[in-house]
Design a protein around this motif. Structure first.
Motif, PDB file in Angstrom:
ATOM      1  N   MET A  20       0.818  -1.216   0.000  1.00 53.95           N
ATOM      2  CA  MET A  20       0.000   0.000   0.000  1.00 53.95           C
ATOM      3  C   MET A  20       0.851   1.264   0.000  1.00 53.95           C
ATOM      4  O   MET A  20       0.497   2.247  -0.661  1.00 53.95           O
ATOM      5  CB  MET A  20      -0.943  -0.026   1.196  1.00 53.95           C
ATOM      6  CG  MET A  20      -2.042  -1.070   1.090  1.00 53.95           C
ATOM      7  SD  MET A  20      -3.056  -0.863  -0.398  1.00 53.95           S
ATOM      8  CE  MET A  20      -3.720   0.782  -0.109  1.00 53.95           C
ATOM      9  N   GLU A  21       1.943   1.256   0.727  1.00 47.06           N
ATOM     10  CA  GLU A  21       2.832   2.425   0.716  1.00 47.06           C
ATOM     11  C   GLU A  21       3.350   2.699  -0.686  1.00 47.06           C
ATOM     12  O   GLU A  21       3.477   3.853  -1.102  1.00 47.06           O
ATOM     13  CB  GLU A  21       4.006   2.204   1.675  1.00 47.06           C
ATOM     14  CG  GLU A  21       3.646   2.258   3.154  1.00 47.06           C
ATOM     15  CD  GLU A  21       3.337   3.662   3.647  1.00 47.06           C
ATOM     16  OE1 GLU A  21       3.471   4.622   2.847  1.00 47.06           O
ATOM     17  OE2 GLU A  21       2.954   3.797   4.816  1.00 47.06           O
ATOM     18  N   ALA A  52      -8.272   2.245   4.620  1.00 44.78           N
ATOM     19  CA  ALA A  52      -9.458   2.934   4.097  1.00 44.78           C
ATOM     20  C   ALA A  52      -9.777   4.168   4.932  1.00 44.78           C
ATOM     21  O   ALA A  52     -10.242   5.186   4.388  1.00 44.78           O
ATOM     22  CB  ALA A  52     -10.648   1.979   4.074  1.00 44.78           C
ATOM     23  N   ARG A  53      -9.549   4.105   6.238  1.00 48.74           N
ATOM     24  CA  ARG A  53      -9.789   5.279   7.098  1.00 48.74           C
ATOM     25  C   ARG A  53      -8.779   6.381   6.809  1.00 48.74           C
ATOM     26  O   ARG A  53      -9.101   7.574   6.908  1.00 48.74           O
ATOM     27  CB  ARG A  53      -9.718   4.877   8.566  1.00 48.74           C
ATOM     28  CG  ARG A  53     -10.933   4.116   9.071  1.00 48.74           C
ATOM     29  CD  ARG A  53     -10.936   4.021  10.580  1.00 48.74           C
ATOM     30  NE  ARG A  53      -9.826   3.230  11.081  1.00 48.74           N
ATOM     31  CZ  ARG A  53      -9.873   1.919  11.279  1.00 48.74           C
ATOM     32  NH1 ARG A  53     -10.993   1.256  11.014  1.00 48.74           N
ATOM     33  NH2 ARG A  53      -8.823   1.275  11.752  1.00 48.74           N
ATOM     34  N   ARG A  54      -7.567   5.995   6.430  1.00 49.02           N
ATOM     35  CA  ARG A  54      -6.504   6.974   6.224  1.00 49.02           C
ATOM     36  C   ARG A  54      -6.586   7.669   4.865  1.00 49.02           C
ATOM     37  O   ARG A  54      -6.068   8.773   4.697  1.00 49.02           O
ATOM     38  CB  ARG A  54      -5.141   6.278   6.341  1.00 49.02           C
ATOM     39  CG  ARG A  54      -4.801   5.846   7.745  1.00 49.02           C
ATOM     40  CD  ARG A  54      -3.628   4.881   7.782  1.00 49.02           C
ATOM     41  NE  ARG A  54      -2.430   5.397   7.115  1.00 49.02           N
ATOM     42  CZ  ARG A  54      -1.298   4.696   6.998  1.00 49.02           C
ATOM     43  NH1 ARG A  54      -1.248   3.462   7.483  1.00 49.02           N
ATOM     44  NH2 ARG A  54      -0.253   5.223   6.409  1.00 49.02           N
ATOM     45  N   ASP A  55      -7.219   7.018   3.870  1.00 43.69           N
ATOM     46  CA  ASP A  55      -7.190   7.562   2.511  1.00 43.69           C
ATOM     47  C   ASP A  55      -8.549   7.337   1.858  1.00 43.69           C
ATOM     48  O   ASP A  55      -8.990   6.195   1.712  1.00 43.69           O
ATOM     49  CB  ASP A  55      -6.088   6.862   1.701  1.00 43.69           C
ATOM     50  CG  ASP A  55      -5.745   7.570   0.404  1.00 43.69           C
ATOM     51  OD1 ASP A  55      -6.688   7.996  -0.301  1.00 43.69           O
ATOM     52  OD2 ASP A  55      -4.540   7.678   0.069  1.00 43.69           O
ATOM     53  N   ARG A  56      -9.194   8.409   1.450  1.00 49.17           N
ATOM     54  CA  ARG A  56     -10.544   8.327   0.889  1.00 49.17           C
ATOM     55  C   ARG A  56     -10.570   7.611  -0.467  1.00 49.17           C
ATOM     56  O   ARG A  56     -11.635   7.217  -0.949  1.00 49.17           O
ATOM     57  CB  ARG A  56     -11.126   9.735   0.735  1.00 49.17           C
ATOM     58  CG  ARG A  56     -10.316  10.634  -0.179  1.00 49.17           C
ATOM     59  CD  ARG A  56     -10.927  12.014  -0.327  1.00 49.17           C
ATOM     60  NE  ARG A  56     -10.095  12.878  -1.155  1.00 49.17           N
ATOM     61  CZ  ARG A  56     -10.025  12.831  -2.474  1.00 49.17           C
ATOM     62  NH1 ARG A  56     -10.758  11.951  -3.125  1.00 49.17           N
ATOM     63  NH2 ARG A  56      -9.243  13.670  -3.142  1.00 49.17           N
ATOM     64  N   ARG A  57      -9.422   7.445  -1.098  1.00 53.76           N
ATOM     65  CA  ARG A  57      -9.372   6.752  -2.395  1.00 53.76           C
ATOM     66  C   ARG A  57      -9.447   5.236  -2.234  1.00 53.76           C
ATOM     67  O   ARG A  57      -9.538   4.509  -3.228  1.00 53.76           O
ATOM     68  CB  ARG A  57      -8.078   7.106  -3.138  1.00 53.76           C
ATOM     69  CG  ARG A  57      -7.924   8.581  -3.461  1.00 53.76           C
ATOM     70  CD  ARG A  57      -6.534   8.873  -3.996  1.00 53.76           C
ATOM     71  NE  ARG A  57      -5.494   8.604  -2.998  1.00 53.76           N
ATOM     72  CZ  ARG A  57      -4.186   8.800  -3.191  1.00 53.76           C
ATOM     73  NH1 ARG A  57      -3.769   9.266  -4.369  1.00 53.76           N
ATOM     74  NH2 ARG A  57      -3.313   8.528  -2.235  1.00 53.76           N
ATOM     75  N   ILE A  58      -9.403   4.765  -1.002  1.00 50.36           N
ATOM     76  CA  ILE A  58      -9.322   3.331  -0.738  1.00 50.36           C
ATOM     77  C   ILE A  58     -10.652   2.825  -0.196  1.00 50.36           C
ATOM     78  O   ILE A  58     -11.225   3.400   0.730  1.00 50.36           O
ATOM     79  CB  ILE A  58      -8.198   3.020   0.280  1.00 50.36           C
ATOM     80  CG1 ILE A  58      -6.856   3.504  -0.268  1.00 50.36           C
ATOM     81  CG2 ILE A  58      -8.154   1.524   0.590  1.00 50.36           C
ATOM     82  CD1 ILE A  58      -5.728   3.470   0.751  1.00 50.36           C
TER      83      ILE A  58
END
Length: 295
Positions: A20-21, A52-58
């Protein structure tokens, strides 16, 4: 949304963050990530939700275990991008890869980019390509020896190619089965030397552990794909057929062929026997040779 990235997830708590990074740190951001948790019992589901909580694109799909094909198919169903790609959650992509490949997608239905195979093992090797465009799937298949790298990963696809194509659930070597179907629907196929996909060998994966039943499915995938065949491609399938016969007792399904152009001493010897006696005799000799070697 220009690109959908489907990432199947199963028991990868030690590698998911690395994967993911490598995606979220790209200098191209017009994408969505669909994480498909395929019934993991380790911390993978929690890690998916955290990303998913950290990035709205996920976004995340949690589902019962159905295997890699089933997970990819679930991601395809949810994908909303004009283009789609797949990354396995124990692999990763190099910096700048998404921008480099997406800059080359206009007018192409499939784009293949370099892959570093078997990272961090003695088999590690880079498979790289030139900047080429093919308007004929048959030409691409033979010119690039695509039959040797039918991977779902290291390719960007126009999403519409999957309108009536899915990965076969319950089959191994699903990539070899599916790529010919996609190629037949593609008008323009291209390769590029830019970007890199890093494939990390899983010692428990099918590539490392395949036996007779699995190799039979690999052979079936190639025979069902009905792609054009030259002598070099035939010899590759012949090696698979010989292993299938030896490990399963099957009779050959690959038709005999008169070989005229191969390199390497082993291939020349095999082709000489094949041309003289046929594939049945060659497979029987292979069985006997392996028995003698075990003694």
């Amino acid at each position: 949304m220009k690109l959908s990235i489907v990432i199947p997830v199963y028991q990868v708590e030690t590698t998911l963050d690395r994967c993911m990074e490598s995606v979220v740190s790209q200098d191209f951001d017009d994408f969505e990530v669909v994480l498909v948790d395929d019934g993991s019992t380790d911390r993978s589901p929690l890690l998916c939700d955290e990303w998913a909580r950290r990035d709205r694109r996920i976004s995340v799909i949690h589902k019962q275990n159905g295997g890699l094909s089933d997970a990819r198919n679930a991601g395809i169903e949810q994908a909303s991008g004009l283009y789609i790609t797949f990354i396995d959650s124990d692999d990763y992509i190099g910096p700048g890869t998404l921008r480099a490949v997406m800059d080359r997608m206009d007018g192409n239905d499939i784009l293949e980019y370099p892959i570093c195979r078997f990272c961090d093992t003695k088999e590690q090797a880079l498979l790289a390509f030139g900047e080429k465009v093919y308007s004929n799937a048959d030409q691409y298949w033979l010119a690039t020896k695509a039959y040797q790298h039918t991977y779902a990963c290291n390719k960007i696809y126009r999403r519409s190619l999957f309108d009536d194509v899915r990965y076969p659930v319950g089959r191994v070597f699903e990539d070899a089965y599916t790529l010919p179907l996609l190629l037949r629907r593609a008008r323009v196929i291209a390769t590029t030397g830019e970007g890199c996909y890093y494939y990390c060998l899983n010692s428990q994966g099918i590539t490392a552990t395949a036996q007779g039943q699995e190799l039979r499915q690999l052979l079936d995938a190639h025979l069902e794909g009905a792609m054009p065949m030259n002598d070099e491609y035939y010899m590759r399938l012949l090696n698979i057929q010989m292993d299938v016969c030896r490990l399963t007792g099957d009779k050959p399904r690959l038709p005999s062929r008169h070989i005229t152009a191969v390199s390497g001493l082993k291939n020349r010897l095999k082709s000489a026997v094949l041309n003289t006696f046929g594939i049945n005799v060659l497979c029987n000799i292979n069985k006997v040779t392996h028995r003698l070697c075990r003694w």
